[in-house]
Design a protein around this motif. Structure first.
Motif, PDB file in Angstrom:
ATOM      1  N   LEU A 134      20.989 -59.618   1.680  1.00 28.23           N
ATOM      2  CA  LEU A 134      20.161 -59.015   0.577  1.00 28.23           C
ATOM      3  C   LEU A 134      20.937 -58.432  -0.043  1.00 28.23           C
ATOM      4  O   LEU A 134      20.883 -58.277  -1.302  1.00 28.23           O
ATOM      5  N   LYS A 135      21.884 -57.307   0.250  1.00 31.23           N
ATOM      6  CA  LYS A 135      22.762 -56.555  -0.723  1.00 31.23           C
ATOM      7  C   LYS A 135      23.393 -57.468  -1.512  1.00 31.23           C
ATOM      8  O   LYS A 135      23.398 -56.993  -2.655  1.00 31.23           O
ATOM      9  N   GLN A 136      24.049 -58.444  -1.140  1.00 33.13           N
ATOM     10  CA  GLN A 136      24.965 -59.500  -1.779  1.00 33.13           C
ATOM     11  C   GLN A 136      23.880 -59.939  -3.201  1.00 33.13           C
ATOM     12  O   GLN A 136      24.240 -59.819  -4.289  1.00 33.13           O
ATOM     13  N   ALA A 137      22.875 -60.385  -2.716  1.00 34.59           N
ATOM     14  CA  ALA A 137      21.729 -60.771  -3.720  1.00 34.59           C
ATOM     15  C   ALA A 137      21.426 -59.724  -4.762  1.00 34.59           C
ATOM     16  O   ALA A 137      21.360 -60.211  -5.957  1.00 34.59           O
ATOM     17  N   TYR A 138      21.254 -58.597  -4.173  1.00 37.66           N
ATOM     18  CA  TYR A 138      20.744 -57.538  -5.088  1.00 37.66           C
ATOM     19  C   TYR A 138      22.075 -57.119  -6.000  1.00 37.66           C
ATOM     20  O   TYR A 138      22.021 -56.659  -7.046  1.00 37.66           O
ATOM     21  N   ARG A 139      23.351 -57.210  -5.644  1.00 42.67           N
ATOM     22  CA  ARG A 139      24.290 -57.000  -6.415  1.00 42.67           C
ATOM     23  C   ARG A 139      24.794 -58.214  -7.499  1.00 42.67           C
ATOM     24  O   ARG A 139      24.892 -57.782  -8.719  1.00 42.67           O
ATOM     25  N   ASP A 140      24.421 -59.405  -7.169  1.00 42.43           N
ATOM     26  CA  ASP A 140      24.517 -60.528  -7.955  1.00 42.43           C
ATOM     27  C   ASP A 140      23.396 -60.612  -8.895  1.00 42.43           C
ATOM     28  O   ASP A 140      23.526 -61.122 -10.212  1.00 42.43           O
ATOM     29  N   ARG A 141      22.260 -60.497  -8.446  1.00 46.61           N
ATOM     30  CA  ARG A 141      21.153 -60.541  -9.478  1.00 46.61           C
ATOM     31  C   ARG A 141      20.202 -59.019  -9.339  1.00 46.61           C
ATOM     32  O   ARG A 141      19.122 -58.986  -8.346  1.00 46.61           O
ATOM     33  N   PRO A 142      20.417 -58.040  -9.828  1.00 44.53           N
ATOM     34  CA  PRO A 142      20.116 -56.885  -9.804  1.00 44.53           C
ATOM     35  C   PRO A 142      18.477 -56.816  -9.913  1.00 44.53           C
ATOM     36  O   PRO A 142      17.530 -56.053  -9.047  1.00 44.53           O
ATOM     37  N   GLU A 143      17.865 -57.731 -10.717  1.00 44.01           N
ATOM     38  CA  GLU A 143      16.405 -57.655 -10.846  1.00 44.01           C
ATOM     39  C   GLU A 143      15.839 -58.167  -9.658  1.00 44.01           C
ATOM     40  O   GLU A 143      14.607 -57.899  -9.517  1.00 44.01           O
ATOM     41  N   THR A 144      16.434 -58.926  -8.726  1.00 42.52           N
ATOM     42  CA  THR A 144      15.792 -59.265  -7.434  1.00 42.52           C
ATOM     43  C   THR A 144      15.512 -57.978  -6.623  1.00 42.52           C
ATOM     44  O   THR A 144      14.801 -58.070  -5.688  1.00 42.52           O
ATOM     45  N   GLY A 145      16.104 -57.073  -6.829  1.00 37.65           N
ATOM     46  CA  GLY A 145      15.899 -55.567  -6.029  1.00 37.65           C
ATOM     47  C   GLY A 145      14.669 -55.036  -6.222  1.00 37.65           C
ATOM     48  O   GLY A 145      14.295 -54.213  -5.499  1.00 37.65           O
TER      49      GLY A 145
END
Length: 167
Positions: free
Chosen positions: A13-24
């Motif tokens: 989850l943290k990696q996804a939010y780093r890669d695609r901040p909008e998904t956070g």
């Protein structure tokens, strides 16, 4: 759940939010239906319906939920879950505990008795009673970290921009 299991769940989850901040960005939502026959609203809660009404201090019977209590309940839930996550991440075993939130509001403001009296909670205290294997210094760090990452607490400390709309 232990610290390794928590990290394993949160790492992607943290990696996804780093890669695609909008998904956070997460949209939270609440909805309620006005009661046509009473000064009340039925709030669709996660586990059923809660009917909120006037507090006794505002003329209610005391039989319906108080919105201030509901706000404090949300704070207790968020602070408790955050504290458990922090303890887990720090490798602290929590044997038992309580989170207690108390708020003070002045009914004179709500009822328009005194326009100088603020409307809303003017004081909120969150108390943690935790039986765990952490020493005093580590417990203090746990509470500080909980304060930093508790969504509801941070929302109350730094209120968001709020828009009121009629549709």
């Amino acid at each position: 759940m232990n610290a390794d299991e928590l990290r394993a769940i949160q790492a992607p989850l943290k990696q996804a939010y780093r890669d695609r901040p909008e998904t956070g960005r997460v949209v939270s939502r609440a909805e309620g239906s006005l009661d046509a026959n009473d000064i009340a609203v039925s709030v669709d809660a996660w586990h059923g319906t809660v009917v909120a009404g006037l507090h006794k201090a505002g003329g209610g019977s005391g039989e319906l939920a108080c919105s201030a209590d509901m706000l404090l309940e949300a704070l207790v839930g968020c602070a408790g879950v955050t504290l458990r996550a922090v303890a887990t991440a720090m490798g602290v075993t929590v044997h038992s505990g309580k989170v207690i939130a108390e708020g003070v509001w002045d009914a004179r403001g709500t009822l328009g008795v005194d326009r100088a009296t603020p409307v809303g909670l003017s004081e909120v205290t969150v108390r943690f009673e935790v039986d765990c294997d952490a020493d005093a210094a580590k417990l203090e760090r746990m509470i500080q970290t909980t304060e930093r990452y508790c969504v509801i607490l941070q929302t109350l400390k730094a209120p968001p921009k709020i828009a009121m709309e009629i549709v």
